[in-house]
Design an enzyme around this catalytic site. Structure first.
Site, PDB file in Angstrom:
ATOM      1  N   SER A 173      -9.678  -1.402   6.580  1.00  0.00           N
ATOM      2  CA  SER A 173      -9.153  -1.244   5.222  1.00  0.00           C
ATOM      3  C   SER A 173      -8.445  -2.438   4.638  1.00  0.00           C
ATOM      4  O   SER A 173      -7.996  -2.379   3.490  1.00  0.00           O
ATOM      5  CB  SER A 173      -8.216  -0.048   5.169  1.00  0.00           C
ATOM      6  OG  SER A 173      -8.993   1.110   5.102  1.00  0.00           O
TER       7      SER A 173
ATOM      8  N   SER B 239      -9.568   1.099   2.484  1.00  0.00           N
ATOM      9  CA  SER B 239      -8.756   1.949   1.646  1.00  0.00           C
ATOM     10  C   SER B 239      -7.620   1.209   0.948  1.00  0.00           C
ATOM     11  O   SER B 239      -6.984   1.779   0.056  1.00  0.00           O
ATOM     12  CB  SER B 239      -8.212   3.107   2.472  1.00  0.00           C
ATOM     13  OG  SER B 239      -7.420   2.628   3.537  1.00  0.00           O
TER      14      SER B 239
ATOM     15  N   LYS C 136       0.848  -1.189   0.000  1.00  0.00           N
ATOM     16  CA  LYS C 136       0.000   0.000   0.000  1.00  0.00           C
ATOM     17  C   LYS C 136       0.885   1.240   0.000  1.00  0.00           C
ATOM     18  O   LYS C 136       1.956   1.252   0.642  1.00  0.00           O
ATOM     19  CB  LYS C 136      -0.888  -0.045   1.256  1.00  0.00           C
ATOM     20  CG  LYS C 136      -1.985   1.003   1.294  1.00  0.00           C
ATOM     21  CD  LYS C 136      -2.898   0.738   2.481  1.00  0.00           C
ATOM     22  CE  LYS C 136      -4.059   1.717   2.536  1.00  0.00           C
ATOM     23  NZ  LYS C 136      -4.981   1.425   3.656  1.00  0.00           N
TER      24      LYS C 136
HETATM   25  N1  GLN Z   1     -13.276   3.358   6.042  1.00  0.00           N
HETATM   26  C1  GLN Z   1     -12.635   3.668   7.284  1.00  0.00           C
HETATM   27  C2  GLN Z   1     -12.246   5.120   7.313  1.00  0.00           C
HETATM   28  O1  GLN Z   1     -12.517   5.794   6.391  1.00  0.00           O
HETATM   29  C3  GLN Z   1     -11.454   2.799   7.519  1.00  0.00           C
HETATM   30  C4  GLN Z   1     -10.319   3.109   6.650  1.00  0.00           C
HETATM   31  C5  GLN Z   1      -9.058   2.482   7.074  1.00  0.00           C
HETATM   32  O2  GLN Z   1      -9.035   1.423   7.730  1.00  0.00           O
HETATM   33  N2  GLN Z   1      -7.958   3.114   6.715  1.00  0.00           N
HETATM   34  O3  GLN Z   1     -11.683   5.606   8.231  1.00  0.00           O
END
Ligand code: GLN
Length: 439
Positions: A135, A111, A36
């Site tokens: 994510s 994400s 990532k």
């Molecule tokens: N969808 C969640 C957020 O927007 C989790 C995202 C994540 O784990 N980075 O914070």
């Protein structure tokens, strides 16, 4: 065709990589991996999905990448993601939005969307993801692959571009269940550069079999018909594998989302304070301005809307006068979630729910969603993240359009072993489909 050319062609169709290696063969490498784009990587641009970091080429590898390379891995690409991890569909990226391998009009989830996409479309590939509120499991579920976010503190966060420091965890996505154990074992362990990694007990590999799972009643509310049907079928399969499945009450479940978005944005708003056009990334402002006007001009032009929303929200919830009402309250809720998992996991090996309440949405559906709609989508993945428990998503079915559905096992702190074993056994019982890769 060279392997690099093939990667480029596949990337042109699915948009999973932000940056790619320009090596043309894998040399002596034992395996290929991607990471990532919020993990720093030597000589490869690292932007965390944000325009504000454009041009930033780190002078060091994140600990996780360092360990993967030391084990013989070759880093082939950095994967597209929501800006700083803020999102559920990877659509909040300042760069390319990765496309779902089963239907390119749909999201990969987020994400870590690019990572799940790479794991699904590239044969024998493993990708590193990061989870703050879901994510890893969310995109794993939307792209029909396996994904694990280990216990908070299991993998060193050194070199991770922080979203919420008390929540962030580095994990693995792959189409092969046994890769989860293999690569978490490579990355786990003490690292003086991240003190939270130094208190961990050894990662066990006893291959302990799962005997009983608990399904929280609130975790099976609000599901789409297809997800509900696939989940019920999967429960029958688990029973036929000799696993006891029992419904339980988990009262804190429904309060996890508001608590998470207060804590996560509070931490994010302080983490983003360092991006001012001085140390990393863009520096193209007007230097004749006063310093704070210069900072504002860079931040206004280079942060995306969701990052700005979270800076505002997180700054508000930490303000003197509001702190007790929001931030302190959210921390109390977080403790309730931790206590609930502890209580339930005394009698069960895991807490089980679907991973996401519906299959990967189309991009036109995502455009019509409000920020709140998208936040609410995370109600199944946020609770284990708030509590720091390891959680693993396995593919468990397909809807009428062939879109993958996933379910998520949450284990006790430091007990990844039983989750890995479950995934390895599930892989034998489940008829997994691979997407037809167009390139
Ligand atoms: N969808 C969640 C957020 O927007 C989790 C995202 C994540 O784990 N980075 O914070």
């Amino acid at each position: 065709m060279s392997y690099l050319q093939r990667l480029k062609d596949i990337n042109a169709k699915y948009g999973m990589f932000h940056a790619m290696t320009d090596e043309t063969d894998a040399g002596e490498s034992r395996f290929l991996f991607s990471a990532k784009d919020n993990l720093t990587s030597l000589d490869m641009e690292t932007c965390a999905g944000s325009r504000i970091l454009q041009g930033y080429v780190p002078a060091f590898d994140a600990a996780a990448i360092e360990r993967m390379k030391a084990a013989g891995g070759m880093l082939v690409g950095k994967t597209n993601m929501d800006e700083f991890g803020f999102g559920t569909f990877s659509a909040n990226s300042a760069y390319e939005i990765p496309r779902n391998p089963f239907d390119r009009e749909r999201s990969c989830g987020g994400s870590s969307g690019g990572s799940a996409c790479a794991a699904a479309v590239l044969e024998g590939h493993v990708s590193l993801g990061v989870s703050t509120g879901g994510s890893i499991c969310c995109p794993a579920s939307f792209c029909g692959v396996y994904g694990i976010a280990p216990t908070y503190g299991r993998v060193s966060r050194y070199g991770l571009i922080d979203y919420g420091n008390s929540l962030d965890k580095i994990g693995v996505l792959s189409a092969k269940a046994s890769d989860l154990r293999k690569y978490i074992t490579i990355m786990a362990g003490r690292d003086e550069r991240d003190p939270t990694s130094c208190v961990q007990p050894e990662l066990k590999s006893e291959r302990r079999r799962m005997k009983s799972v608990a399904v929280p009643k609130d975790g099976i509310q609000g599901l789409s018909g297809d997800v509900e049907a696939a989940f019920n079928d999967s429960i029958e399969t688990l029973r036929s594998m000799g696993i006891d499945v029992e419904e339980v009450d988990m009262p804190s479940f429904r309060y996890a989302i508001p608590a998470y978005y207060v804590i996560a944005t509070s931490e994010a708003s302080t983490n983003l304070a360092r991006y001012v056009g001085m140390r990393y990334g863009v520096q193209e402002g007007d230097l004749s301005l006063k310093f704070d006007d210069y900072f504002s001009s860079i931040r206004s032009a280079s942060f995306g809307d969701e990052a700005k929303r979270r800076i505002l929200l997180g700054t508000f919830t930490r303000m003197v006068g509001y702190r007790d009402r929001y931030y302190a309250k959210a921390r109390q809720v977080r403790q309730l979630v931790i206590d609930d998992y502890k209580r339930i996991l005394q009698d069960h090996d895991a807490v089980l729910t679907p991973t996401m309440p519906y299959v990967a949405p189309r991009f036109d559906e995502i455009e019509r969603m409000s920020a709140l709609d998208s936040y609410k989508t995370d109600y199944l993945t946020v609770p284990p993240n708030l509590a720091g428990n390891p959680h693993l998503s396995v593919p468990c079915g397909y809807d009428g359009n062939g879109m993958p559905i996933g379910m998520q096992f949450v284990g006790a702190h430091w007990d990844e072993d039983v989750l890995f074993t479950m995934a390895e056994e599930w892989e034998k019982a489940f008829d997994m489909r691979r997407p037809e890769v167009e390139a």
